[in-house]
Design an enzyme around this catalytic site. Sequence first.
Site, PDB file in Angstrom:
ATOM      1  N   TYR A 143      42.278  51.178  37.942  1.00 30.28           N
ATOM      2  CA  TYR A 143      43.217  50.474  37.064  1.00 30.28           C
ATOM      3  C   TYR A 143      43.680  51.351  35.907  1.00 30.28           C
ATOM      4  CZ  TYR A 143      43.110  45.666  38.802  1.00 30.28           C
ATOM      5  OH  TYR A 143      43.272  44.523  39.533  1.00 30.28           O
ATOM      6  N   LYS A 193      32.444  51.956  48.380  1.00 25.28           N
ATOM      7  CA  LYS A 193      32.984  52.480  49.639  1.00 25.28           C
ATOM      8  C   LYS A 193      32.486  53.914  49.768  1.00 25.28           C
ATOM      9  CE  LYS A 193      35.598  52.054  53.301  1.00 25.28           C
ATOM     10  NZ  LYS A 193      35.316  51.119  54.406  1.00 25.28           N
ATOM     11  N   ASP A 225      34.117  46.433  52.487  1.00 24.85           N
ATOM     12  CA  ASP A 225      34.668  45.684  53.624  1.00 24.85           C
ATOM     13  C   ASP A 225      33.600  44.765  54.221  1.00 24.85           C
ATOM     14  OD1 ASP A 225      33.340  48.007  54.379  1.00 24.85           O
ATOM     15  OD2 ASP A 225      34.648  48.438  56.094  1.00 24.85           O
ATOM     16  N   ASP A 249      38.134  42.936  41.540  1.00 23.22           N
ATOM     17  CA  ASP A 249      39.312  42.073  41.474  1.00 23.22           C
ATOM     18  C   ASP A 249      39.448  41.289  42.782  1.00 23.22           C
ATOM     19  OD1 ASP A 249      41.819  41.058  40.552  1.00 23.22           O
ATOM     20  OD2 ASP A 249      42.847  42.547  41.793  1.00 23.22           O
ATOM     21  N   ASP A 253      38.193  37.111  43.684  1.00 23.94           N
ATOM     22  CA  ASP A 253      39.107  36.074  44.176  1.00 23.94           C
ATOM     23  C   ASP A 253      38.536  35.432  45.430  1.00 23.94           C
ATOM     24  OD1 ASP A 253      41.062  36.417  42.232  1.00 23.94           O
ATOM     25  OD2 ASP A 253      42.700  36.380  43.693  1.00 23.94           O
TER      26      ASP A 253
HETATM   27  C1  IPM Z   1      42.454  39.300  37.301  1.00 25.70           C
HETATM   28  C2  IPM Z   1      43.926  39.490  37.535  1.00 25.70           C
HETATM   29  C3  IPM Z   1      44.372  40.703  36.749  1.00 25.70           C
HETATM   30  C4  IPM Z   1      43.663  41.894  37.328  1.00 25.70           C
HETATM   31  C5  IPM Z   1      45.893  40.912  36.708  1.00 25.70           C
HETATM   32  C6  IPM Z   1      46.610  39.700  36.194  1.00 25.70           C
HETATM   33  C7  IPM Z   1      46.267  42.127  35.929  1.00 25.70           C
HETATM   34  O1  IPM Z   1      44.188  39.588  38.888  1.00 25.70           O
HETATM   35  O2  IPM Z   1      42.067  39.114  36.128  1.00 25.70           O
HETATM   36  O3  IPM Z   1      41.698  39.331  38.260  1.00 25.70           O
HETATM   37  O4  IPM Z   1      44.106  42.474  38.335  1.00 25.70           O
HETATM   38  O5  IPM Z   1      42.637  42.272  36.772  1.00 25.70           O
HETATM   39 MG    MG Z   2      42.515  39.228  40.105  1.00 23.68          MG
END
Ligand code: IPM
Ligand code: MG
Length: 360
Positions: A143, A193, A225, A249, A253
Site C-alpha cells: 500500500y 506467500k 491462497d 485487506d 473481507d
Molecule cells: C479497508 C478498505 C480500504 C483499504 C480502502 C477504502 C482504502 O478496503 O479498510 O479495508 O484498502 O484498506
Molecule cells: Mg478492505
Amino acid sequence: MKKKCKIAVLAGDGIGLEIMESALKVLDVISKKYGIEFEFRKALVGGAAIDETGDPLPEETLKLCKESDAVLFGAVGGEKWDNLPTDKRPEKGLLKIRKELDLFANIRPAKAYNALLDSSPLKNNIIKGVDLIVLRELTGGIYFGEPRGIEERNGEKVGFNTMIYYEHEIKRIAKLAFELARGRRKKVTSVDKANVLEVSALWREVVTQVHNDYTDVDLEHMYVDNCAMQLIRRPKDFDVIVTGNMFGDIISDEAGALTGSLGMLPSASIGERYAFYEPIHGSAPDIAGKGIANPIAMILSAAMMLDITCKLPQASKDIEKAVDKVLEEGYRTTDIWSPGTKKVSTDEMTDLIIKYIQES
Ligand code: IPM
Ligand code: MG
C-alpha cells in the site's frame, strides 16, 4: 479507567453520519453509567471534506486527530467522488490518517452470532462458534511501498508498486498478534506467500523469531491462497490471523462475509500513540439518509474504543451483551432481517441497545 477521553469524531459520508449519531448516543449513556467524561470534537473527512475544502483529509482534521485520545470514524466515499484520481479520492483521506497516526495494527474481529447463523453463506455447523481476529499490518507493505507509479517504458505504459517490509514492522505486528492470542485461544496463524515472494520469506522468518518469546502460543504459517480456502472450509480453527497490508485487506473481507453481515463488524487500528476505531463496512450511499442502516458495527467500534483506549472493559462488555440481547430478542435492521424477525430502524436499534445497557 481514564477519567476523561478526548474523541475526534469523523463521521465522513453516507451512512457514516447516521451511525455515528447512534454511537455517540450510546457513549453518552456509558458516560452517565460509569462517570467517564467524553469530549467529542467533530471534523470533516472523505467526500464531505473534498466538497468543503478540496482535500479528503484537511490539515485541521489531522491536527484534531493528533490532539485526541482516539478517533471515531464512520465511513467515506460515494459515487460522486468515484472518478477523481487515486490521490484525490476520499479513500486517500483514510490512508493518510493511518500513515500519519502510525496506526500499524488493524484489529478486525469476526464473530458468528448464534442469532444470525442463517445470514451466513456457510452451513450452520461450519459457522457456529467462529470467533477470530484478523490482525492486519496497516502502514506498510504494497500500500505504501516505493517506488510506485505509472510511467512509460519502451513505448508503452507500465504500472508498478513495491511490496516491502522492514524487520521492525514485522516484529511489532507479530508481537501484538502473540499478545492478543494470549488473551484468547492461544493460536496465531501467520499468512504470507513465502513460496513466491522474498518479502514473505522475511515475514515468516521474523514471525518465527518473535515466537521464541511466546512459546505458550501455537504458531502456524499458511500461504494466503490456502488461508482463503481454509477460512471457508474450517473457519472455527482460526484464532488470531496475522498478515500484511494487502493480504489482510482481502482476508478480512472474506472473514467478515463469513459471519453474514458486514453491518455487524467493528475494527480498531492502533499504533504507539494513537488509536482509531471504525466499522468495517463502507458508506453505503444507496441507503444513506433513509434511517435504515445497521448501527451495530459502529456501536461495537465504540465498544472497542472503551476497552482499548478508555481502559473501561466493563463498559465494552455491557455494549457487547446488549447487542447479543437485541439479536436474541429478534430485532433486526434491514440488512440482517429475515422472515419471522422484527424489522427496526437505525434509531430503534440504537434505543434498544441503550435500553439493554441501562438494564444490565
Ligand atoms: C479497508 C478498505 C480500504 C483499504 C480502502 C477504502 C482504502 O478496503 O479498510 O479495508 O484498502 O484498506
Ligand atoms: Mg478492505
